[in-house]
Design an enzyme around this catalytic site. Structure first.
Site, PDB file in Angstrom:
ATOM      1  N   SER A 175       0.617  -1.155  -0.217  1.00 55.83           N
ATOM      2  CA  SER A 175      -0.238   0.212   0.647  1.00 55.83           C
ATOM      3  C   SER A 175       1.407   1.433   0.451  1.00 55.83           C
ATOM      4  O   SER A 175       1.876   1.931  -0.586  1.00 55.83           O
ATOM      5  CB  SER A 175      -0.664   0.037   0.999  1.00 55.83           C
ATOM      6  OG  SER A 175      -1.875   1.487   1.085  1.00 55.83           O
TER       7      SER A 175
ATOM      8  N   ASP B  15      -8.454  -4.376  -6.540  1.00 54.78           N
ATOM      9  CA  ASP B  15      -7.982  -3.574  -6.687  1.00 54.78           C
ATOM     10  C   ASP B  15      -7.879  -2.604  -6.863  1.00 54.78           C
ATOM     11  O   ASP B  15      -7.609  -2.027  -8.147  1.00 54.78           O
ATOM     12  CB  ASP B  15      -6.484  -4.026  -5.882  1.00 54.78           C
ATOM     13  CG  ASP B  15      -5.803  -2.518  -4.688  1.00 54.78           C
ATOM     14  OD1 ASP B  15      -7.267  -1.612  -4.858  1.00 54.78           O
ATOM     15  OD2 ASP B  15      -4.408  -2.689  -4.327  1.00 54.78           O
TER      16      ASP B  15
ATOM     17  N   HIS C 167      -6.994  -5.777  -1.906  1.00 53.59           N
ATOM     18  CA  HIS C 167      -5.684  -4.150  -1.346  1.00 53.59           C
ATOM     19  C   HIS C 167      -5.809  -4.811   0.285  1.00 53.59           C
ATOM     20  O   HIS C 167      -6.609  -4.252   1.477  1.00 53.59           O
ATOM     21  CB  HIS C 167      -6.589  -3.171  -1.227  1.00 53.59           C
ATOM     22  CG  HIS C 167      -4.728  -2.325  -1.270  1.00 53.59           C
ATOM     23  ND1 HIS C 167      -4.586  -1.640  -2.040  1.00 53.59           N
ATOM     24  CD2 HIS C 167      -5.159  -1.299   0.107  1.00 53.59           C
ATOM     25  CE1 HIS C 167      -3.591  -0.841  -1.486  1.00 53.59           C
ATOM     26  NE2 HIS C 167      -3.870  -0.770   0.150  1.00 53.59           N
TER      27      HIS C 167
END
Length: 494
Positions: free
Chosen positions: A193, A415, A471
């Site tokens: 991330s 994602d 994610h």
């Protein structure tokens, strides 16, 4: 004639010699100097039914001027061959998300036992697909104000991307000085991330100062669902949404035409673009960005990385008393991120903090992600807790292609926060020779995703999508991600 006393020119010694010298001569001195360094072995954790079957160490390391920042860490020794397995420093995203999050929800050796968490303290169980089966892993709470990390002064809480990376590098060097037996292990830095911004800066520090003592056995880095460019990764969401069937051909073509492919920095006078983007937002507003197929968390709040559960709507002092009632209510409209309530309850239990050796007298109200950091909150006095001062890390990835470096980049293909197509675009921009073109990779005979491999001299990059994952990928598809990273560490093709 007596020989002169030895002079220690560490650059001329092997890694094994460096380890021996540090153990004999430097370690006692460094422990004395680094007053902010302390650690303890944890053998039992509240909620886990027996003695831990793996080695866990927790502690603090002081970094920065006068060691005003005290970074908390969790170190898990490899369950395989700790003497030879890689050493992985793992950075969590956010910014401001605790290292406990990937431990409990992604790649750590323990996880929440939801089926048996029917008391005031959530239960824990072993994680079958923990990456500690193949690596020694350090999880860190950074920057200050994240997890159990803190600062000794008010000013030291203020940070930015470059400062965070510098202090993380400082942490790594001091940790290795205090743990010299791991200096010979292959060193990797990993994260996911928002770590896509911080991690390349840390890696750049390592490659820029490899001649410093102690010598770091740096081999490469791992990035999952990486936020790499503040414009491109966000702008790509519109095209990705179209590819996934969330936007019609007509609407996408209209948006592309009216906005000239720019959906982020929209001209205020371009009314046609603003109107079509309102229609795009109507289509995407109730799509869960972390995983487009899972339920939208409508009653949650946005923290810059994803929709959060009632974490910040409950006061910390009420978390324990409201825990069971909150879980019972949330089961009526479950969202995966409601699972975070369990970690909030567990990490805020005083017996847990005592077991983890969290320092008494420090701020111990634990939240998974500090929204003041993640959202760059500006206070009433005009100061900002955290400044996102690095808009892109593309130049770093480009520079690393001239190093001896192994890289693994992976993305969950569901994602929407950081679309895999955006990651593929910047990898393509590196203009690397393709050794193995796009093909499926398998786990237990089933397609686990798709992969490509690039090689340029001593540099190699493996890219992989994880089919059906969001994610971040290990939370959604741990069964596929462990074989992926095991093969990569062993320098085998997926």
């Amino acid at each position: 004639m007596m020989a002169p006393p030895p002079r220690f020119h560490l650059r001329r010694h092997s890694s094994a010699d460096v380890v021996e010298l540090i153990q004999k001569f430097l370690l006692p001195l460094t422990i004395f100097i680094y007053t902010g360094l302390s650690h303890s072995i944890v053998e039992n954790l509240p909620g886990f039914p027996a003695k831990l079957p793996f080695s866990l160490e927790t502690g603090y390391i002081g970094v920065g001027p006068n060691e005003e920042v005290q970074l908390f860490y969790y170190f898990f020794e490899s369950e395989g061959n700790p003497q030879d397995d890689p050493l992985l420093l793992w950075l969590t995203g956010g910014p401001g998300c605790s290292g406990l999050s990937p431990i409990l929800y992604e790649i750590g050796p323990i996880t929440i036992d939801y089926a048996n968490s029917n008391g005031s303290l959530p239960a824990l169980k072993l994680h079958e697909y923990s990456w500690t089966k193949v690596a020694n892993i350090i999880f860190i709470d950074q920057p200050a104000g994240t997890g159990f990390s803190y600062a000794k002064t008010r000013e030291a809480y203020y940070s930015n991307d470059t400062t965070s990376a510098t202090l993380t590098y400082d942490f790594l060097r001091k940790w290795l000085i205090n743990h010299p037996k791991y200096l010979k292990n292959p060193l990797y830095i990993g994260g996911d991330s928002y770590s896509g911004i911080i991690l390349p800066l840390v890696v750049d520090h390592v490659y820029g100062e490899l001649e410093n003592e102690p010598l770091l056995n740096m081999k490469g880095y791992i990035l999952g669902n990486p936020f790499t460019d503040t414009y491109s990764d966000v702008n790509e969401r519109v095209q990705y949404a179209h590819r996934m069937g969330l936007l019609s051909n007509g609407l996408y073509k209209l948006a592309k035409q009216m906005c000239h492919g720019n959906y982020v920095n929209v001209d205020v006078e371009n009314v046609l673009c603003q109107n079509v983007l309102e229609r795009v937002n109507q289509c995407l507003n109730k799509v869960r960005a972390s995983h487009i197929l899972e339920p939208w968390c409508g009653d949650r709040i946005w923290n810059g990385e994803g929709y959060m559960p009632l974490e910040h709507l409950l006061s910390q002092e009420n978390i324990q008393t409201n825990f069971l009632q909150s879980i019972a209510t949330l089961t009526k409209s479950w969202c995966r991120l409601d699972n975070l309530l369990f970690s909030i309850s567990w990490a805020n239990d005083k017996s847990v903090q005592k077991a983890l050796n969290v320092r008494e007298g420090t701020k111990t109200d634990w939240i998974r992600c500090n929204t003041s950091i993640a959202n760059s909150t500006t206070k009433s006095d005009g100061t900002t807790i955290y400044v996102k001062n690095v808009p892109s890390t593309m130049k770093y990835h480009t520079n690393f292609t001239h190093k001896s470096c192994r890289v693994l980049i992976y993305s969950g293909d569901h994602d929407l926060l950081v679309p895999h197509t955006s990651t593929e675009n910047w990898i393509d921009s590196l203009k690397l020779p393709i050794q193995s073109d796009w093909r499926p990779w398998f786990v237990e005979g089933q397609i686990a995703g798709y992969t490509m491999r690039y090689v340029k001299g001593a540099y190699e990059l493996t890219y992989a999508t994880v089919k059906g994952a969001g994610h971040t990928a290990p939370e959604f598809n741990p069964k596929q991600c462990l074989p992926m990273v095991r093969s990569w560490f062993n320098e085998k093709t997926l």
